[in-house]
Design a protein around this motif. Structure first.
Motif, mmCIF file in Angstrom:
data_model
loop_
_atom_site.group_PDB
_atom_site.id
_atom_site.type_symbol
_atom_site.label_atom_id
_atom_site.label_comp_id
_atom_site.label_asym_id
_atom_site.label_seq_id
_atom_site.Cartn_x
_atom_site.Cartn_y
_atom_site.Cartn_z
ATOM 1 N N ILE A 185 66.077 84.848 97.272
ATOM 2 C CA ILE A 185 67.210 85.073 98.161
ATOM 3 C C ILE A 185 68.065 83.827 98.354
ATOM 4 C CG2 ILE A 185 66.183 86.995 99.413
ATOM 5 C CD1 ILE A 185 65.379 85.030 101.588
ATOM 6 N N MET A 186 67.628 82.702 97.798
ATOM 7 C CA MET A 186 68.429 81.484 97.956
ATOM 8 C C MET A 186 69.648 81.547 97.035
ATOM 9 S SD MET A 186 65.425 78.654 98.315
ATOM 10 C CE MET A 186 66.478 77.329 98.799
ATOM 11 N N ALA A 187 70.681 80.829 97.425
ATOM 12 C CA ALA A 187 71.929 80.834 96.661
ATOM 13 C C ALA A 187 71.712 80.259 95.262
ATOM 14 C CB ALA A 187 72.981 80.024 97.390
ATOM 15 N N ILE A 188 72.419 80.854 94.306
ATOM 16 C CA ILE A 188 72.329 80.420 92.916
ATOM 17 C C ILE A 188 73.652 79.788 92.539
ATOM 18 C CG2 ILE A 188 72.073 81.222 90.549
ATOM 19 C CD1 ILE A 188 70.457 83.581 91.675
ATOM 20 N N LYS A 189 73.591 78.638 91.898
ATOM 21 C CA LYS A 189 74.809 77.991 91.444
ATOM 22 C C LYS A 189 75.326 78.734 90.215
ATOM 23 C CE LYS A 189 76.788 73.538 90.492
ATOM 24 N NZ LYS A 189 76.596 72.112 90.448
ATOM 25 N N LYS A 190 76.616 79.074 90.231
ATOM 26 C CA LYS A 190 77.190 79.849 89.136
ATOM 27 C C LYS A 190 77.252 79.009 87.863
ATOM 28 C CE LYS A 190 80.827 81.231 91.573
ATOM 29 N NZ LYS A 190 82.079 81.876 91.975
ATOM 30 N N GLY A 191 76.990 79.694 86.742
ATOM 31 C CA GLY A 191 77.108 79.057 85.439
ATOM 32 C C GLY A 191 78.450 79.386 84.829
ATOM 33 N N PRO A 192 78.515 79.460 83.502
ATOM 34 C CA PRO A 192 79.786 79.779 82.844
ATOM 35 C C PRO A 192 80.327 81.128 83.290
ATOM 36 C CG PRO A 192 78.067 79.273 81.222
ATOM 37 C CD PRO A 192 77.430 79.218 82.565
ATOM 38 N N GLY A 193 79.447 82.138 83.401
ATOM 39 C CA GLY A 193 79.870 83.436 83.922
ATOM 40 C C GLY A 193 80.774 84.218 83.015
ATOM 41 N N THR A 194 80.672 83.992 81.706
ATOM 42 C CA THR A 194 81.477 84.790 80.775
ATOM 43 C C THR A 194 80.754 86.097 80.476
ATOM 44 O OG1 THR A 194 80.401 83.763 78.876
ATOM 45 C CG2 THR A 194 82.402 82.704 79.709
ATOM 46 N N PHE A 195 81.415 86.994 79.740
ATOM 47 C CA PHE A 195 80.771 88.262 79.394
ATOM 48 C C PHE A 195 79.564 88.011 78.493
ATOM 49 C CE2 PHE A 195 80.228 92.013 76.687
ATOM 50 C CZ PHE A 195 80.001 92.960 77.672
ATOM 51 N N GLU A 196 79.686 87.051 77.569
ATOM 52 C CA GLU A 196 78.581 86.746 76.660
ATOM 53 C C GLU A 196 77.453 85.997 77.372
ATOM 54 O OE1 GLU A 196 81.794 85.805 75.987
ATOM 55 O OE2 GLU A 196 82.228 87.547 74.711
ATOM 56 N N CYS A 197 77.780 85.217 78.386
ATOM 57 C CA CYS A 197 76.779 84.417 79.105
ATOM 58 C C CYS A 197 76.961 84.630 80.617
ATOM 59 C CB CYS A 197 76.933 82.942 78.741
ATOM 60 S SG CYS A 197 75.644 81.893 79.401
#
Ligand SMILES: [Zn+2]
Length: 111
Positions: free
Chosen positions: A48-60
């Protein structure tokens, strides 16, 4: 004879006089599994802890752990605002937030 048995029972008991049992001996079910996870070093057993966003593309996409088929996710689209965009994620269906980041459910074992 019964007095001797009673004395033996008192002496062989696991609880010292004047002390309470350990909390782990009293809890059961989900709470016990949570405590055991904490003792094993997992500080976030329910993810439930916050997750730091990564690239967030459709492929990744950003992978969101869940033990269920769906989970509600809050995206802080812009770090300067206090608005959180909530959306439902379903297993096997990547979803794009209004800010452009993609999210996908990542199945994990239940606690
Ligand atoms: Zn967003």
């Amino acid at each position: 004879m019964w007095r001797r048995r009673a004395l033996l029972l008192l002496r062989s008991g696991t609880r010292a006089k004047g002390k309470m049992h350990d909390h782990l001996d009293h809890v059961t079910g989900l709470e016990k599994r949570e405590l055991l996870a904490h003792l094993a070093g997992d500080c976030d057993p329910f993810r439930i802890m916050a997750i730091k966003k990564g690239p967030g593309t459709f492929e990744c996409p950003n992978l969101i752990p869940s033990a269920f088929d769906k989970r509600i996710v809050g995206c802080i689209c812009h770090p300067d605002t206090n608005h959180i965009e909530y959306m439902w994620l379903h297993r096997g269906e990547p979803k794009r937030c209004g800010c452009g980041y993609w999210f996908e459910l990542c199945p994990i074992a239940p606690l």
